[in-house]
Scaffold this motif. Sequence first.
Motif, short mmCIF file in Angstrom:
data_model
loop_
_atom_site.label_atom_id
_atom_site.label_comp_id
_atom_site.label_asym_id
_atom_site.label_seq_id
_atom_site.Cartn_x
_atom_site.Cartn_y
_atom_site.Cartn_z
N ASP A 117 -1.99 19.58 14.09
CA ASP A 117 -3.19 19.09 13.41
C ASP A 117 -3.11 19.36 11.91
O ASP A 117 -3.00 20.52 11.48
CB ASP A 117 -4.40 19.81 14.02
CG ASP A 117 -5.71 19.22 13.54
OD1 ASP A 117 -5.70 18.35 12.63
OD2 ASP A 117 -6.76 19.62 14.07
N GLY A 118 -3.18 18.33 11.13
CA GLY A 118 -3.27 18.46 9.68
C GLY A 118 -2.18 19.32 9.07
O GLY A 118 -1.00 19.18 9.39
N GLU A 131 2.24 14.85 12.59
CA GLU A 131 1.43 13.96 13.43
C GLU A 131 0.73 14.78 14.50
O GLU A 131 1.33 15.64 15.12
CB GLU A 131 2.30 12.91 14.13
CG GLU A 131 2.15 11.52 13.60
CD GLU A 131 0.72 10.95 13.66
OE1 GLU A 131 -0.06 11.32 14.54
OE2 GLU A 131 0.40 10.13 12.79
N ARG A 176 0.83 -1.21 0.00
CA ARG A 176 0.00 0.00 0.00
C ARG A 176 0.87 1.26 0.00
O ARG A 176 0.71 2.14 -0.85
CB ARG A 176 -0.92 -0.03 1.23
CG ARG A 176 -1.79 1.19 1.41
CD ARG A 176 -2.66 1.04 2.65
NE ARG A 176 -1.86 0.95 3.86
CZ ARG A 176 -1.43 2.00 4.56
NH1 ARG A 176 -1.76 3.22 4.18
NH2 ARG A 176 -0.70 1.84 5.64
N1 SAM Z 1 -0.15 7.52 7.00
C1 SAM Z 1 0.26 6.27 7.63
C2 SAM Z 1 -0.14 5.12 6.75
O1 SAM Z 1 -0.91 5.32 5.81
O2 SAM Z 1 0.33 4.00 7.00
C3 SAM Z 1 -0.37 6.13 9.01
C4 SAM Z 1 -1.85 5.91 9.03
S1 SAM Z 1 -2.47 5.91 10.67
C5 SAM Z 1 -3.74 4.72 10.56
C6 SAM Z 1 -3.28 7.47 10.79
C7 SAM Z 1 -2.43 8.49 11.50
O3 SAM Z 1 -2.95 9.77 11.26
C8 SAM Z 1 -2.39 8.30 12.99
O4 SAM Z 1 -1.06 8.18 13.42
C9 SAM Z 1 -3.06 9.56 13.54
O5 SAM Z 1 -2.46 10.00 14.74
C10 SAM Z 1 -2.83 10.55 12.42
N2 SAM Z 1 -3.81 11.64 12.30
C11 SAM Z 1 -5.16 11.55 12.32
N3 SAM Z 1 -5.72 12.76 12.16
C12 SAM Z 1 -4.70 13.64 12.01
C13 SAM Z 1 -4.64 15.05 11.82
N4 SAM Z 1 -5.74 15.79 11.74
N5 SAM Z 1 -3.41 15.63 11.70
C14 SAM Z 1 -2.29 14.88 11.79
N6 SAM Z 1 -2.29 13.55 11.99
C15 SAM Z 1 -3.48 12.94 12.09
#
Ligand code: SAM
Length: 225
Positions: free
Chosen positions: A74-75, A46, A5
Amino acid sequence: NLSERLERIASNVPSGVKMADIGSDHAYLPIYLVQKGVALSAIAGEVNEGPFRGADRHVREHGLADSISVRKGDGLAVLQPGEVDVITIAGMGGYNIREILEAGKDKLPGVSRLVLSPQGDSDRVRKWLQLHGWKIIDEDILTEDERLYEIIVAERGEMNITDEMELEFGPFNLARKHPLVVDRVEYEQGKIRRALAAIEKTPTENGLARKVELLARRAQLEEVR
Ligand code: SAM
């Protein structure tokens, strides 16, 4: 080694760019892209403390702290306008990806490509892109650990998708008759069959209105097959 992926997501990041991976978790993707020499530099964003620390540790363990900046926030708030050419956002729901793009709109000038990988609700992402001057240039879809992942690659431009099925399943996926999309359409048809049967069995007050909706959707789904 990256998962298939993440590898497919990585393959949509052009060479020589500065990139940001938002919601980076372990920072696997930016580490891989910088190690391969695809990305000149990267930002790993993150929002959560645990993954942020994990990303930071991982980047230092790989000796990449000079080229990958790990930031907590955030984002797109972790970005300065004009800092990156490409943004990847993967492994979250379509609603969340849409929210991140919407809240971070002011960081997007200068960004030429988005590589987005929603888990579900990808129609939200397509609608947002269309409304904000982005054009989908490619799509992909795959399963990993029995979950369905989509990849949507967008660049600046006009697009005009009006067909609801295209918004839901993706214009490129549909044009290719991707087997996973065909599966999804069949799955949605099964849901409609069961819902219609339930209405027949136990009539309710708004049963007729619901039936009309279901029949309309059934007809739309039939057309994409
Ligand atoms: N991007 C990686 C992948 O696709 O393997 C990690 C996916 S992981 C399931 C989702 C991550 O997004 C988590 O570590 C979570 O803390 C982070 N996350 C969720 N909402 C977010 C936001 N608004 N801003 C930054 N990080 C965020």
